[in-house]
Design an enzyme around this catalytic site. Structure first.
Site, PDB file in Angstrom:
ATOM      1  N   HIS A 133      -2.019  10.544  90.655  1.00 25.45           N
ATOM      2  CA  HIS A 133      -3.248  10.248  89.910  1.00 25.45           C
ATOM      3  C   HIS A 133      -3.066  10.817  88.497  1.00 25.45           C
ATOM      4  O   HIS A 133      -2.365  11.820  88.313  1.00 25.45           O
ATOM      5  CB  HIS A 133      -4.392  10.969  90.634  1.00 25.45           C
ATOM      6  CG  HIS A 133      -5.764  10.672  90.115  1.00 25.45           C
ATOM      7  ND1 HIS A 133      -6.267  11.256  88.980  1.00 25.45           N
ATOM      8  CD2 HIS A 133      -6.743   9.866  90.592  1.00 25.45           C
ATOM      9  CE1 HIS A 133      -7.499  10.822  88.783  1.00 25.45           C
ATOM     10  NE2 HIS A 133      -7.819   9.982  89.740  1.00 25.45           N
ATOM     11  N   ASP A 210      -1.669  18.297  95.492  1.00 25.55           N
ATOM     12  CA  ASP A 210      -2.962  17.689  95.188  1.00 25.55           C
ATOM     13  C   ASP A 210      -3.482  17.063  96.486  1.00 25.55           C
ATOM     14  O   ASP A 210      -3.016  16.006  96.913  1.00 25.55           O
ATOM     15  CB  ASP A 210      -2.759  16.633  94.093  1.00 25.55           C
ATOM     16  CG  ASP A 210      -4.015  15.805  93.836  1.00 25.55           C
ATOM     17  OD1 ASP A 210      -5.040  16.037  94.503  1.00 25.55           O
ATOM     18  OD2 ASP A 210      -3.962  14.916  92.963  1.00 25.55           O
ATOM     19  N   LYS A 236     -15.145  14.226  97.491  1.00 26.10           N
ATOM     20  CA  LYS A 236     -14.406  13.231  98.278  1.00 26.10           C
ATOM     21  C   LYS A 236     -14.448  13.574  99.768  1.00 26.10           C
ATOM     22  O   LYS A 236     -13.827  12.913 100.589  1.00 26.10           O
ATOM     23  CB  LYS A 236     -12.960  13.144  97.795  1.00 26.10           C
ATOM     24  CG  LYS A 236     -12.858  12.521  96.386  1.00 26.10           C
ATOM     25  CD  LYS A 236     -11.420  12.379  95.956  1.00 26.10           C
ATOM     26  CE  LYS A 236     -11.250  12.200  94.474  1.00 26.10           C
ATOM     27  NZ  LYS A 236     -11.597  10.878  93.985  1.00 26.10           N
ATOM     28  N   CYS A 375      -6.603   4.923  88.198  1.00 27.46           N
ATOM     29  CA  CYS A 375      -6.107   6.154  87.552  1.00 27.46           C
ATOM     30  C   CYS A 375      -4.662   6.439  87.964  1.00 27.46           C
ATOM     31  O   CYS A 375      -4.283   7.608  88.162  1.00 27.46           O
ATOM     32  CB  CYS A 375      -6.990   7.360  87.881  1.00 27.46           C
ATOM     33  SG  CYS A 375      -8.630   7.204  87.209  1.00 27.46           S
TER      34      CYS A 375
HETATM   35  N1  PMP Z   1      -6.021  13.477  92.572  1.00 32.79           N
HETATM   36  C1  PMP Z   1      -6.225  12.431  93.371  1.00 32.79           C
HETATM   37  C2  PMP Z   1      -5.161  12.027  94.345  1.00 32.79           C
HETATM   38  C3  PMP Z   1      -7.424  11.726  93.303  1.00 32.79           C
HETATM   39  O1  PMP Z   1      -7.625  10.678  94.092  1.00 32.79           O
HETATM   40  C4  PMP Z   1      -8.408  12.142  92.380  1.00 32.79           C
HETATM   41  C5  PMP Z   1      -9.719  11.391  92.243  1.00 32.79           C
HETATM   42  N2  PMP Z   1      -9.635  10.024  92.362  1.00 32.79           N
HETATM   43  C6  PMP Z   1      -8.136  13.251  91.576  1.00 32.79           C
HETATM   44  C7  PMP Z   1      -6.941  13.895  91.704  1.00 32.79           C
HETATM   45  C8  PMP Z   1      -9.136  13.750  90.587  1.00 32.79           C
HETATM   46  O2  PMP Z   1     -10.269  14.209  91.253  1.00 32.79           O
HETATM   47  P1  PMP Z   1     -11.601  14.605  90.447  1.00 32.79           P
HETATM   48  O3  PMP Z   1     -11.941  13.428  89.619  1.00 32.79           O
HETATM   49  O4  PMP Z   1     -12.596  14.876  91.513  1.00 32.79           O
HETATM   50  O5  PMP Z   1     -11.268  15.806  89.635  1.00 32.79           O
END
Ligand code: PMP
Length: 567
Positions: A133, A210, A236, A375
């Site tokens: 991401h 992560d 999440k 993303c």
């Molecule tokens: N890492 C991963 C694998 C994600 O899916 C996400 C959110 N889509 C993030 C990081 C970032 O998370 P946040 O926007 O809650 O900081």
């Protein structure tokens, strides 16, 4: 999983948007107002999480740690109990190893900005995967630039998991940081992080995982993994937004400099002696935290604990298998990687259709899925895709919802233009209607339409009225940045200083919106263009809820480009 679903008020019949899709009400087991398949972005919240906020603000709202009064003591005790609950949830050794952040993104930024600067020298290497991401790419890119370190990118195997053979080739004595996702937010495949952590340790690299897409789906034991850091977001996993966790081994956290500076993270502040910092975990928690959110997050964990992990995993597997098999039956569906995902996150494209068109058409049936780059632009580049569609499910989703989704998807794919009718008017008749529309014509045309489903159809029909732009007019200068799809706009001005615009897009939904937007601006002077109230126009069309121009859906980018060209 009925008991699971029942605790989410937004998914129940009391949902305020229940009249959104009024066409197909009679399939049992499906709330046609709302099928939520965007859980990878954020999950819905159970009653206990919602109630927790209210209880906190109504009954014991106070700042934590600082005051000696009873209210603060109660808030502090709930706040610190939440930390202990997270510690147990991921089996950390101590609550000191649990740092509250705003989310996974801030957790990664915290490590990059503290430990990253501490341990990297020019020429050192950071290993991340191509499937990360952006939150797990961009902080490392900036850090690498600042420290003259080098980023090495891991490729994937054919199933979409990090390729261990490639990892073995990349890792060496210069590797100082290995940071990868436990599960890709696009591919839904669990990466072989145990092997990655073990190999990284062998060269003395710091390991960061992560876990944003993992924690809601299967148990995580940070001691068993033996990673140095593990991070995730509360939202999440049924918790509130604005709360995240950074787990780090105490010995590493102790040795790291603080991240943000201010109240709470200090021991002593003086102008005469060096300022000293607080102990763990407070050293990393400057300022007033999201107290209500942290306490509500503990409720989310408690909620998850009501259900056996094995049952959740089994049920989610049922959903994945069912959805994968049904999608595989549709010849136009192309899965982004081969084989069934490990968590209920499925990525695919539909041959001959733009991703945005499919997602917006599904939305008109009340089904929320995601389209775009998710993303993960480097992953899209690696897979030679401009974007894809993602269905991401949770235990409150049902087999019936999947069947309804598949039926609607088939309808969307099958529907040829001649079948598309709005109140009995076919696409062909529609085309024959006047081609030089102005905003009043559009308003009149939309006035009799009820519901997003019909308005969406009208937009798709309008898309037929947009003459395609010649290929020589599709270039970098005419490209509209900020659209999920590709879109181009060119303008000309006549002798009376009247503007005329021509536009095009590779997505039908955007072509339809371009007809609507151009009807408002074509044949106008610069002043008329500058003063036209696009929000009011969209409001009159009944499109504000789905397509408000102030949201980042492309409409705003189109309007801004028109306004810029007219200046
Ligand atoms: N890492 C991963 C694998 C994600 O899916 C996400 C959110 N889509 C993030 C990081 C970032 O998370 P946040 O926007 O809650 O900081």
């Amino acid at each position: 999983m009925k008991k699971f679903r029942q605790q989410f008020p937004l998914l129940g019949s009391s949902n305020p948007s229940a009249t959104r899709h009024d066409q197909e009400k009679s399939v049992p087991g499906v709330n046609h107002a709302f099928v939520y398949f965007d859980n990878g972005a954020t999950t819905q919240k159970p009653n206990c999480v919602i109630d927790s906020h209210q209880t906190f603000y109504q009954e014991y709202n106070a700042n934590v740690h600082r005051a000696s009064h009873a209210l603060s003591a109660k808030a502090t005790s709930a706040f610190e109990q939440a930390r202990a609950d997270v510690k147990d949830f991921i089996n950390a050794k101590s609550s000191k190893e649990i740092i509250w952040t705003k989310g996974a993104t801030e957790s990664i930024n915290l490590i990059a900005n503290t430990l990253g600067h501490q341990i990297l020298s020019p020429g050192d290497e950071i290993i991340i995967a191509v499937s990360e991401h952006h939150a797990n790419i961009v902080p490392w890119q900036l850090l690498a630039k600042q420290t003259a370190a080098i980023i090495k990118v891991l490729t994937l195997d054919e199933d979409g998991r990090i390729d261990l053979a490639n990892f073995e080739r990349l890792i060496n004595d210069k590797t100082k940081i290995v940071c990868c996702g436990h599960v890709s937010n696009v591919l839904g495949k669990v990466n072989p992080i145990e092997a990655i952590i073990a190999k990284a340790k062998a060269v003395g690299a710091v390991t960061i995982i992560d876990g944003a897409q993992a924690v809601a789906h299967f148990p995580v034991d940070v001691q068993a993994l033996d990673c140095d850091f593990y991070l995730f977001s509360a939202h999440k996993m049924y918790g509130p937004t604005g709360v995240g966790v950074l787990y780090g081994k105490q010995v590493l956290l102790d040795a790291m400099p603080p991240y943000q500076l201010g109240g709470e993270m200090i021991k002593k502040v003086s102008f005469n002696q060096p300022t000293t910092f607080n102990v763990l975990p407070f050293k990393f928690e400057a300022g007033t935290p999201n107290i209500a959110g942290v306490i509500a997050f503990a409720q989310a964990i408690k909620f998850m604990k009501q259900f056996c992990h094995q049952d959740i995993m089994q049920y989610e597997n049922l959903l994945i298998q069912h959805c994968y098999r049904a999608l595989a039956q549709i010849s136009q569906i192309k899965f982004v990687v081969r084989d069934v995902p490990d968590i209920p996150v499925l990525a695919f494209t539909v041959e001959g259709h733009h991703n945005q068109d499919i997602a917006s058409a599904l939305d008109s049936f009340g089904i929320a899925i995601r389209s775009g780059h998710h993303c993960a632009m480097p992953l899209m580049e690696y897979l030679s895709l401009s974007g894809c569609l993602r269905v991401s499910m949770a235990p409150y989703n049902t087999i019936e919802e999947i069947d309804y989704f598949i039926t609607c998807l088939e309808k969307i794919i099958m529907a040829s233009d001649s079948h598309l009718t709005v109140n009995g008017v076919t696409a062909k008749q529609h085309l024959q209607q006047s081609s030089a529309l102005n905003s009043n014509d559009i308003i009149k045309q939309f006035a009799h339409l009820t519901g997003w489903h019909n308005r969406h159809r009208e937009i798709m029909l309008l898309s037929k009225k947009l003459p395609r732009l010649a290929s020589h007019d599709r270039h970098e200068q005419s490209l509209i940045h900020g659209c999920e799809s590709l879109a181009w706009l060119v303008s000309r001005q006549d002798k009376q200083a009247i503007f005329y615009f021509q536009a095009d897009s590779d997505a039908r939904i955007i072509r339809g919106l371009l007809v609507i937007v151009l009807a408002a601006f074509n044949g106008k002077t610069a002043e008329q263009i500058q003063t036209f109230d696009i929000e009011e126009y969209f409001d009159k069309l009944g499109l504000m809820q789905q397509l408000s121009p102030s949201r980042g859906n492309g409409v705003l980018a189109i309007v801004e480009k028109i306004k810029a060209l007219s200046l």
